[in-house]
Structures are given as C-alpha cells and as structure tokens.
Design a protein around this motif. Structure first.
Motif, short mmCIF file in Angstrom:
data_model
loop_
_atom_site.label_atom_id
_atom_site.label_comp_id
_atom_site.label_asym_id
_atom_site.label_seq_id
_atom_site.Cartn_x
_atom_site.Cartn_y
_atom_site.Cartn_z
N ALA A 190 13.84 4.67 4.57
CA ALA A 190 12.73 4.12 3.79
C ALA A 190 12.43 5.01 2.60
CB ALA A 190 11.49 4.01 4.67
N GLU A 191 12.03 4.35 1.52
CA GLU A 191 11.51 5.09 0.36
C GLU A 191 10.17 4.46 0.05
OE1 GLU A 191 15.12 5.09 -2.56
OE2 GLU A 191 15.48 3.80 -0.84
N SER A 192 9.22 5.26 -0.40
CA SER A 192 7.91 4.67 -0.65
C SER A 192 7.09 5.53 -1.59
CB SER A 192 7.17 4.52 0.69
OG SER A 192 5.98 3.82 0.50
N VAL A 193 6.23 4.87 -2.35
CA VAL A 193 5.27 5.60 -3.19
C VAL A 193 3.90 5.06 -2.81
CG1 VAL A 193 4.49 6.11 -5.54
CG2 VAL A 193 6.94 5.83 -5.06
N GLU A 194 3.03 5.99 -2.40
CA GLU A 194 1.72 5.57 -1.93
C GLU A 194 0.99 4.78 -3.02
OE1 GLU A 194 -0.44 8.91 -0.48
OE2 GLU A 194 -1.90 7.64 0.55
N GLY A 195 0.44 3.65 -2.68
CA GLY A 195 -0.31 2.83 -3.64
C GLY A 195 0.58 1.95 -4.49
N LYS A 196 1.90 2.12 -4.42
CA LYS A 196 2.78 1.32 -5.28
C LYS A 196 3.69 0.40 -4.47
CE LYS A 196 3.09 3.66 -9.66
NZ LYS A 196 1.73 3.28 -9.97
N GLY A 197 4.16 0.85 -3.34
CA GLY A 197 5.01 -0.04 -2.54
C GLY A 197 6.08 0.72 -1.78
N ILE B 29 0.81 -1.24 0.00
CA ILE B 29 0.00 0.00 0.00
C ILE B 29 0.84 1.28 0.00
CG2 ILE B 29 -1.95 -1.13 1.16
CD1 ILE B 29 -1.07 0.29 3.76
N GLY B 30 2.11 1.17 0.35
CA GLY B 30 2.97 2.36 0.35
C GLY B 30 2.67 3.29 1.52
N ILE B 31 3.49 4.35 1.61
CA ILE B 31 3.37 5.27 2.76
C ILE B 31 3.31 6.71 2.24
CG2 ILE B 31 4.53 6.07 4.88
CD1 ILE B 31 6.08 3.32 4.75
N PRO B 32 2.31 7.50 2.66
CA PRO B 32 2.24 8.89 2.20
C PRO B 32 3.49 9.68 2.62
CG PRO B 32 0.26 8.27 3.43
CD PRO B 32 1.23 7.15 3.59
N VAL C 8 0.81 5.10 10.71
CA VAL C 8 0.20 5.91 9.66
C VAL C 8 -1.31 5.98 9.89
CG1 VAL C 8 -0.25 6.07 7.19
CG2 VAL C 8 2.03 5.41 8.02
N GLU C 9 -1.92 4.83 10.09
CA GLU C 9 -3.36 4.83 10.36
C GLU C 9 -3.56 5.06 11.85
OE1 GLU C 9 -5.91 1.58 8.64
OE2 GLU C 9 -3.93 0.94 8.02
N SER C 10 -4.69 5.65 12.20
CA SER C 10 -4.97 5.85 13.62
C SER C 10 -5.06 4.49 14.30
CB SER C 10 -6.29 6.60 13.79
OG SER C 10 -6.90 6.21 14.98
N HIS C 11 -4.58 4.45 15.52
CA HIS C 11 -4.58 3.18 16.25
C HIS C 11 -6.00 2.65 16.42
CE1 HIS C 11 -2.15 0.47 18.62
NE2 HIS C 11 -3.23 0.29 19.36
N LEU C 12 -6.97 3.58 16.48
CA LEU C 12 -8.35 3.15 16.74
C LEU C 12 -9.01 2.54 15.52
CD1 LEU C 12 -9.43 6.26 18.83
CD2 LEU C 12 -8.80 4.00 19.68
N THR C 13 -8.61 3.03 14.32
CA THR C 13 -9.32 2.55 13.13
C THR C 13 -8.54 1.50 12.36
OG1 THR C 13 -8.34 4.35 11.88
CG2 THR C 13 -10.54 4.75 12.78
N ARG C 14 -7.26 1.34 12.67
CA ARG C 14 -6.46 0.47 11.81
C ARG C 14 -6.85 -0.99 11.95
NH1 ARG C 14 -0.62 0.62 12.18
NH2 ARG C 14 -0.15 -1.40 13.04
N LYS C 15 -6.65 -1.69 10.85
CA LYS C 15 -7.04 -3.10 10.80
C LYS C 15 -5.95 -3.98 11.42
CE LYS C 15 -7.69 -2.77 6.19
NZ LYS C 15 -7.69 -1.37 5.84
#
Ligand code: ADP
Length: 426
Positions: free
Chosen positions: A396-403, A348-351, A365-372
């Motif tokens: 780290a290097e990342s592209v959101e949605g790519k990896g 999913i990559g990282i913004p 990245v995701e809120s602790h309350l909502t993350r899966k």
C-alpha cells in the motif's frame, strides 16, 4: 626461578593444546552430556587426578547431584545426593570460592557418601565453582592427585578455566531448553487459538444462517412500517456473517487447509464482477467508481474466488474510507511475468506510522472503540493471504488526507512465488 616448579615446554604445550581442544568441542557440539564428559576427562587428565565430576543444584535447592561423572561410576553416583551444608562441594557452591583439601581424612566438611557409593577413598580434593555472569551454576571437582602429590596453583588455574567452559555449556543448554519451551508454548497457544476460531466460526455459522434465512423471509411478509427494522436485522446479520467468514478464511489459510485451485482466470472479469457487486454501495455513498483495464483478458493462473476476495476487500475499504463525492479507480496492467492490479481512492489516507502495520491481523488505524466504521481489522490480512497463496505480493501507498493506492501482483504462471519479491514497487 626454581627449575623444579617450571613445567617442561612439552608438557605446557600439551596442556594448552588440550584446553584449546575442549574449547573447540564446546563450540562444535550442543550435546551437553558429551561436552561435560569431555570437560571432566580433560580436568582429571590435566590435573593428574583419579577422577573428576560436575555437580549441579537439585530442583528442591537443598542438595547437589552429580551432573557429570566418569562413565564407570555413573550408575552408583546417579543416586548420591550431596548436602549443601555439610560438604566441600556445598561450601564451594554457596560461597562461590574454590576449596582445596590436602587431606580428606582430617577435613570435617568432606562428605563421605560418594566414597561409600564408589568404593573410592578420597585423599585429596579440589573444587571450584562454575559461575556464569555472577550466578553459581554448579561445582567442578577433581579427586586424588596421583602419586600422593598436592594440588598446585597451576591445577587451580586449569580447573577454573575448565569450569568457565562448563559454565558456558550449562548456560547454553538452559537457554536452549528455555527457547524450546517458549516455542512449544507458542505452538500450543497458536493451536488453541486456531481451534477456538475454527469451532467458534463453525458453531456461529449455523444459527446465524437460520437467523438470516428467517429474517429475510419475514422482511418480505411484514407490514411495510416494520421493513426498516427488518432491513437493519438482515444487514447486520450479513455483516456478522462476513466477519465469521473472514475469521474462517484466515484460519484455514494459516493452517494450510486452504489451497489454490489454479486455473486460467481473467482479471478483467474478476474486476467487473467485483465492481458490479459494489456498484449500489458506492452510488449510495455518492462515490464514482471506474476502471482502466486493457482490452485483452489479462489471464493469470489462479483461484478466481480467492482473487475476488482480495480485490473485494480493497474496494470495500476504498468505499469505507472515502468521503462522499470521492473517486475510486481500479487499474490492471500486464508487466513481465505478472498482472498488476491497483485500487486507488482519494479518501482519508493512512498515516505513515500505521501504513507499515495495516496488513497485520486485527490492526485498525482508528481505535476499535471510537471508530465509526465496522470491521475487525481482518480485511487486508485476508487480502494479503489470498494474494500470497498465489505466490503474489501486495502493498500500500498512501498520503494522509489525499488518498491511498493498494496494489497486488499475481504471477501469470503459478510457481513464481520468489519472483514476486524481486519486482520493484512502482
Ligand atoms: P477493517 O476491516 O477493520 O477495515 P482492514 O484490514 O481491511 O480492516 O484495514 C485495516 C485498516 O487499514 C482499516 O481499519 C483502516 O484504518 C485502514 N485502511 C484500509 N484501507 C484503507 C483505505 N483505502 N483508506 C484509508 N484507510 C484504509
């Protein structure tokens, strides 16, 4: 111009030199007492006074006390408190204005307590406020102009100049004390936090070990219909154990308790072992995992357990944050002085806004309350600590949605800590 009121050039130069000298003292020392001593001695010298002193507000804010006074009067003046309402210094402090007393015997505001303590009879007096950014911090006084002379406009100017130096010195000292107090508080809080983590992780470990031991035993002996429930208990118990272990590892590393037991280790072996341990999990999630490691062993001096922890945390994340059908790729190669290892996924990559924070403790990245996913936001900070303990670095290097691609460098020889920061990220 009246020739009598003009100061001879020599005298003027001396005064300027003296003022310049006290400015230098101010910037060269952080010892408040020494600075104030040199300021009051300059004040009495330059205004031709018998003595000079600096008063500051007491903690109870109802009276002033002597913060600086000539050494010979230190013992006696230390105990003297100057009332705010019935003294010249009190008036100056409250009004933020200078005050000149030509004849103290006929000035009702003159406070006689200091005279009584020092056996000095005050004849004349000049007091100016010590002001910093509009706040009155204290009062600078000179007493008894020599040869019965009167204080002049020039004396006032000199006294105000010295008072402004005193203001800076007092304010600097207050700020330094404040900064030190804050630092002490942070150290204290940090110690408490470390103590709490150490105790909590230690105290939780024993009962959890018992729960896991018994649950694992029961899983083997219960009727098959109850096995799925037992699996859930064991799996979550193990997860809890991982979290406790992560907390303990972070804490040990931060307190400097953990150390690297360096010996030659093969990165190739570490990669194989970590891949083996995640093989089932990746397969169950429908992910393919492969590696590209040169035939030679890629030896580094290090602690294989700690390197394995770092790599495991990266692989675990790659599995967690890559959807079914995705791929995870581990590459290792030798570069001058280092072995470089990367874990690449097409998940999913990282913004970008999060990418700069992900190595911070408890960052997710995701809120602790909502993350899966589970986790405490510790995996990457643990990996970073483990790599840095070896004198290596991680990024780290990342592209959101790519990896994402996580890379760490380990020095081939220990003691190359600084060199790691020179290596270009590529
Ligand atoms: P956690 O154990 O909670 O996952 P980490 O410190 O391991 O904490 O990771 C911090 C955060 O970085 C994760 O919550 C996740 O959002 C993000 N992250 C880490 N690795 C990856 C990855 N390979 N792909 C996408 N996001 C990732």
């Amino acid at each position: 111009m009246d020739s009598e009121t003009v100061l001879p050039i020599k005298e003027l130069n001396h005064r300027l030199e003296r003022l310049h000298e006290i400015s230098r003292t101010l910037s060269a020392s952080s010892d408040l007492e020494a600075i104030l001593q040199s300021l009051i001695s300059a004040a009495s010298e330059l205004t031709s006074s018998e003595l000079s002193s600096i008063l500051e507000l007491e903690k109870d804010e109802e009276q002033l006390y002597f913060l600086a006074m000539p050494k010979i009067h230190q013992e006696t003046l230390k105990t003297v408190k100057v009332p705010l309402e019935t003294s010249v210094a009190g008036w100056v402090f409250q009004n933020g204005q200078p005050f000149l007393v030509l004849d103290a015997s006929s000035e009702p505001r003159h406070f006689k307590g200091a005279d009584l303590a020092t056996n000095i009879v005050t004849r004349s007096l000049m007091a100016v406020p010590i002001i910093y950014l509009g706040e009155t911090l204290g009062v600078l006084e000179v007493v008894n102009k020599t040869e019965q002379a009167h204080y002049t406009e020039e004396d006032l100017l000199i006294l105000e100049t010295i008072a402004s130096q005193a203001a800076i010195a007092i304010q600097n000292n207050r700020m330094m004390n404040k900064a030190k107090n804050s630092q002490d508080q942070i150290t204290q809080l940090d110690r408490m936090k470390s103590g709490f983590i150490a105790i909590a992780s230690h105290e939780l470990r024993t009962p959890l070990g018992l729960i896991l031991g018994h649950a694992t035993f029961l899983r083997e002996v219960v009727e098959p219909e109850y096995k799925p429930q037992m699996d859930i208990i064991v799996r979550n118990g193990l997860r809890l154990k991982e979290i406790i272990d992560d907390l303990a590892k972070m804490d040990n590393a931060q307190r400097g308790v953990a150390s690297v037991h360096a010996r030659p280790i093969s990165i190739k072996r570490v990669i194989e072992e970590v891949m083996d341990s995640f093989y089932q999990e990746a397969k169950q999630k429908g992910l393919t995992m492969c590696s590209n490691v040169p035939q030679d062993d890629l030896l580094v001096e290090g602690d294989s357990t700690k390197v394995a922890i770092a790599l495991s945390n990266l692989v675990k994340n790659a599995i967690t944050f890559t959807n079914s059908g995705g791929r995870i790729f581990i590459i290792a190669e030798s570069i001058p002085g280092f072995v470089k290892t990367s874990v690449i996924d097409d998940g999913i990559g990282i913004p970008p806004k999060d990418l700069v924070h992900i190595f911070e403790r408890f960052y997710q990245v995701e809120s602790h309350l909502t993350r899966k996913h589970g986790g405490m936001g510790l995996g990457l900070s643990v990996a970073k600590v483990m790599v840095e303990m070896h004198g290596g670095r991680i990024w780290a290097e990342s592209v959101e949605g790519k990896g994402s691609k996580f890379t760490f460098l380990l020095p081939i020889k220990t003691g190359q800590a600084d060199a790691a920061s020179q290596v270009l990220i590529s």
